[in-house]
Design a protein around this motif. Sequence first.
Motif, short mmCIF file in Angstrom:
data_model
loop_
_atom_site.label_atom_id
_atom_site.label_comp_id
_atom_site.label_asym_id
_atom_site.label_seq_id
_atom_site.Cartn_x
_atom_site.Cartn_y
_atom_site.Cartn_z
N MET A 111 0.91 -0.88 0.00
CA MET A 111 -0.22 0.09 0.10
C MET A 111 0.90 1.16 -0.16
SD MET A 111 -3.20 1.05 2.44
CE MET A 111 -4.34 0.46 2.33
N THR A 112 0.76 2.08 -0.64
CA THR A 112 1.38 3.17 -0.82
C THR A 112 1.11 3.85 1.04
OG1 THR A 112 1.27 4.00 -3.05
CG2 THR A 112 1.10 5.97 -2.40
N SER A 113 2.33 4.54 1.23
CA SER A 113 2.47 5.00 2.16
C SER A 113 2.76 6.47 2.01
CB SER A 113 3.24 4.22 3.76
OG SER A 113 3.68 4.91 4.34
N ILE A 114 2.34 7.54 3.00
CA ILE A 114 2.33 8.86 2.74
C ILE A 114 2.96 9.59 4.55
CG2 ILE A 114 1.44 11.66 2.37
CD1 ILE A 114 1.82 9.66 -0.20
N LEU A 115 4.10 10.14 4.91
CA LEU A 115 4.05 10.99 6.13
C LEU A 115 3.81 12.78 5.78
CD1 LEU A 115 5.34 10.83 8.48
CD2 LEU A 115 7.75 11.30 7.73
N ILE A 116 2.95 12.89 6.65
CA ILE A 116 2.35 13.91 6.40
C ILE A 116 3.27 14.30 7.61
CG2 ILE A 116 0.72 16.16 7.69
CD1 ILE A 116 -1.07 14.13 5.73
N LEU A 117 4.59 15.63 6.85
CA LEU A 117 5.47 15.84 8.53
C LEU A 117 4.77 17.64 9.21
CD1 LEU A 117 7.99 15.96 10.64
CD2 LEU A 117 9.13 15.42 8.09
N SER A 118 4.69 18.01 9.63
CA SER A 118 4.60 19.25 10.15
C SER A 118 5.24 20.25 11.32
CB SER A 118 3.31 19.52 11.30
OG SER A 118 2.32 19.10 9.92
N GLY A 119 6.15 21.51 10.87
CA GLY A 119 6.95 21.85 11.89
C GLY A 119 6.55 22.31 12.34
N PRO A 120 7.17 23.91 13.18
CA PRO A 120 7.17 24.78 14.60
C PRO A 120 6.18 25.64 14.60
CG PRO A 120 9.11 25.41 12.73
CD PRO A 120 8.22 24.12 12.25
N ASN A 121 5.90 25.07 15.43
CA ASN A 121 4.08 26.11 16.08
C ASN A 121 2.75 25.72 15.45
OD1 ASN A 121 6.26 28.06 16.90
ND2 ASN A 121 6.40 28.90 15.28
N LEU A 122 2.99 24.25 14.40
CA LEU A 122 2.10 24.05 13.74
C LEU A 122 1.13 22.97 15.50
CD1 LEU A 122 3.27 22.81 10.56
CD2 LEU A 122 1.44 25.11 10.98
N ASN A 123 1.71 22.96 15.90
CA ASN A 123 1.02 22.52 17.16
C ASN A 123 0.04 22.84 17.71
OD1 ASN A 123 3.84 23.57 17.63
ND2 ASN A 123 3.22 22.62 19.83
N LEU A 124 0.23 24.17 17.89
CA LEU A 124 -0.88 25.60 18.51
C LEU A 124 -1.79 25.84 17.05
CD1 LEU A 124 2.57 27.52 20.05
CD2 LEU A 124 0.50 25.99 21.16
N LEU A 125 -1.99 25.38 16.05
CA LEU A 125 -2.98 25.34 15.28
C LEU A 125 -4.63 25.47 15.93
CD1 LEU A 125 -2.50 23.85 11.50
CD2 LEU A 125 -1.64 26.22 12.52
N GLY A 126 -4.90 26.24 15.67
CA GLY A 126 -6.48 26.45 16.28
C GLY A 126 -6.80 27.74 16.94
N THR A 127 -5.43 28.06 17.72
CA THR A 127 -5.23 29.07 19.14
C THR A 127 -4.23 30.43 18.18
OG1 THR A 127 -3.64 27.87 20.18
CG2 THR A 127 -6.14 28.17 20.58
N ARG A 128 -3.49 29.16 17.70
CA ARG A 128 -2.40 30.59 17.32
C ARG A 128 -2.67 31.22 15.88
NH1 ARG A 128 2.31 28.97 12.76
NH2 ARG A 128 3.62 31.53 12.83
N GLN A 129 -3.00 32.91 15.78
CA GLN A 129 -3.18 34.29 14.55
C GLN A 129 -4.16 32.99 13.71
OE1 GLN A 129 0.93 33.93 13.73
NE2 GLN A 129 0.42 36.31 13.05
#
Length: 147
Positions: free
Chosen positions: A1-19
């Motif tokens: 099965m084709t596998s994709i990694l979605i990689l998120s960098g700095p400050n993306l853990n704050l999405l929803g509250t950050r700006q």
Amino acid sequence: MTSILILSGPNLNLLGTRQPEVYGHATLADIEAMCAAKAKELSLALAFEQSNSEGALVDHIHAARGTHDGLILNAGAYTHTSIALMDAISSTEIPTIELHLSNIHAREPFRQQSYIAKVAVGQICGFGPAGYPLALEALATHLGHAA
């Protein structure tokens, strides 16, 4: 099965509250759920990682080699500064889509420079969270994956 990694960098853990006026109200967990639903529809295996550390992001890219067929990378601010991330993508030869929630080309001049774009197969920006399922479809097509 084709596998994709979605990689998120700095400050993306704050999405929803950050700006939220720039990045919206969706959290990273919301985006991951949206991607999981799209991956199921496309019959893709999916993994998610997030780090605020440049070195950890490089390590995730290295570890993806031989494990994942493609990478969707929202490198956040490292997009504009990280030769190390550019080199990691180039060295591992993992087909990569660069992704941004906001339109980096309509923002401050320093955000319009992307080291990632130099080694990515494409870039999606400015569509908010909807850019993630678009990136999954685009990368699946690029990889020749048929659902």
